[in-house]
Design an enzyme around this catalytic site. Structure first.
Site, short mmCIF file in Angstrom:
data_model
loop_
_atom_site.label_atom_id
_atom_site.label_comp_id
_atom_site.label_asym_id
_atom_site.label_seq_id
_atom_site.Cartn_x
_atom_site.Cartn_y
_atom_site.Cartn_z
N ARG A 104 -6.06 -32.98 -6.36
CA ARG A 104 -7.16 -31.87 -6.49
C ARG A 104 -5.59 -30.12 -5.86
O ARG A 104 -6.67 -29.22 -6.47
CB ARG A 104 -8.00 -32.05 -4.73
CG ARG A 104 -9.27 -32.72 -5.07
CD ARG A 104 -9.88 -33.06 -4.89
NE ARG A 104 -10.95 -34.09 -5.34
CZ ARG A 104 -11.94 -34.27 -3.86
NH1 ARG A 104 -11.60 -34.74 -3.16
NH2 ARG A 104 -13.19 -35.03 -4.52
N ASN A 114 -13.79 -30.10 -8.67
CA ASN A 114 -12.16 -30.67 -8.19
C ASN A 114 -11.55 -31.61 -8.94
O ASN A 114 -10.88 -31.93 -8.07
CB ASN A 114 -12.39 -30.66 -6.36
CG ASN A 114 -14.07 -31.91 -6.72
OD1 ASN A 114 -14.11 -32.47 -7.56
ND2 ASN A 114 -14.55 -31.99 -5.36
N HIS A 117 -12.77 -37.77 -8.67
CA HIS A 117 -13.72 -38.05 -7.86
C HIS A 117 -12.87 -39.72 -6.53
O HIS A 117 -11.97 -40.12 -7.53
CB HIS A 117 -14.49 -39.12 -8.53
CG HIS A 117 -15.75 -39.72 -7.38
ND1 HIS A 117 -16.47 -39.33 -6.56
CD2 HIS A 117 -15.44 -40.68 -6.81
CE1 HIS A 117 -17.25 -40.59 -6.04
NE2 HIS A 117 -16.65 -41.24 -6.51
N1 UDP Z 1 -19.56 -30.75 -3.84
C1 UDP Z 1 -19.42 -29.23 -3.91
N2 UDP Z 1 -19.95 -28.46 -2.92
C2 UDP Z 1 -19.99 -29.29 -2.00
C3 UDP Z 1 -19.69 -29.95 -1.11
C4 UDP Z 1 -19.13 -31.13 -2.82
O1 UDP Z 1 -20.38 -28.98 -4.95
O2 UDP Z 1 -19.94 -28.00 -1.00
C5 UDP Z 1 -19.03 -31.27 -4.76
C6 UDP Z 1 -17.51 -31.69 -5.42
O3 UDP Z 1 -17.65 -32.61 -6.91
C7 UDP Z 1 -17.33 -33.25 -5.01
C8 UDP Z 1 -18.84 -34.05 -4.80
O4 UDP Z 1 -19.44 -32.96 -4.83
O5 UDP Z 1 -16.16 -34.19 -5.11
C9 UDP Z 1 -19.41 -34.68 -3.43
O6 UDP Z 1 -18.85 -34.71 -2.62
P1 UDP Z 1 -18.43 -34.85 -1.00
O7 UDP Z 1 -18.69 -34.69 -0.46
O8 UDP Z 1 -18.89 -36.68 -1.23
O9 UDP Z 1 -16.43 -34.99 -2.25
P2 UDP Z 1 -16.13 -35.71 -2.03
O10 UDP Z 1 -15.85 -36.70 -1.53
O11 UDP Z 1 -15.98 -36.57 -3.67
O12 UDP Z 1 -14.04 -35.67 -1.66
MG MG Z 2 -17.54 -38.38 -1.90
#
Ligand code: UDP
Ligand code: MG
Length: 140
Positions: A104, A114, A117
């Site tokens: 990332r 980002n 996943h």
């Molecule tokens: N996301 C977003 N805004 C936020 C937090 C998350 O757009 O404030 C999106 C981002 O693409 C992220 C996904 O939602 O990867 C899922 O969020 P999560 O908190 O599960 O993050 P991850 O597990 O992907 O690090």
């Molecule tokens: Mg997540």
């Protein structure tokens, strides 16, 4: 020794930017074996289901829009301690907070776009892998 498998997908921003090859190379260089992989695109309904856990969040609608907006590359990856090691390799959700050398940090452009996943638990790795791949498509 922890989990043996995790699930990942290269997100639309990274696929459209032409970073898929570099990201897969990084994944393999860190000892992960690609057990299943394809290029596909989610409908809004499918993206909504995949991220259902976030449906109360303010960013949910934008996330569904973005994740269904272009091709993605889902993969099942094998490695000892796969879930934990892969979360370390991708780095923090917000690229501004991601450690140097993480996927990332290198390829994400914002907290939403980002690049990649990574499953956050063994249970979710199984659920998410099954979401994209049939029994026949999974190699082992
Ligand atoms: N996301 C977003 N805004 C936020 C937090 C998350 O757009 O404030 C999106 C981002 O693409 C992220 C996904 O939602 O990867 C899922 O969020 P999560 O908190 O599960 O993050 P991850 O597990 O992907 O690090
Ligand atoms: Mg997540």
């Amino acid at each position: 020794m922890g989990s043996k498998k995790t699930f990942t997908m290269i997100k639309p921003d990274a696929v459209s930017a032409g970073n898929s090859g570099a990201i897969i190379k990084m994944i393999e260089d860190h000892g992960f074996v690609v057990n299943a992989m394809k290029l596909t695109q989610l409908t809004t309904v499918q993206a909504g289901l995949f991220y259902e856990i976030h449906k109360e969040k303010t960013f949910y609608n934008d996330l569904v829009e973005y994740m269904s907006g272009g091709p993605i590359i889902p993969m099942i990856l094998g490695k000892d301690n796969a879930v934990e090691d892969f979360r370390a390799l991708i780095g923090s959700t917000n690229p501004a907070e991601a450690a140097e050398g993480t996927i990332r940090k290198l390829f994400a452009t914002s907290i939403s776009a980002n690049a990649i996943h990574g499953s956050d638990s063994n249970e979710n790795a199984l659920i998410e892998g099954n979401f994209f791949f049939s029994n026949l498509e999974r190699m082992k």
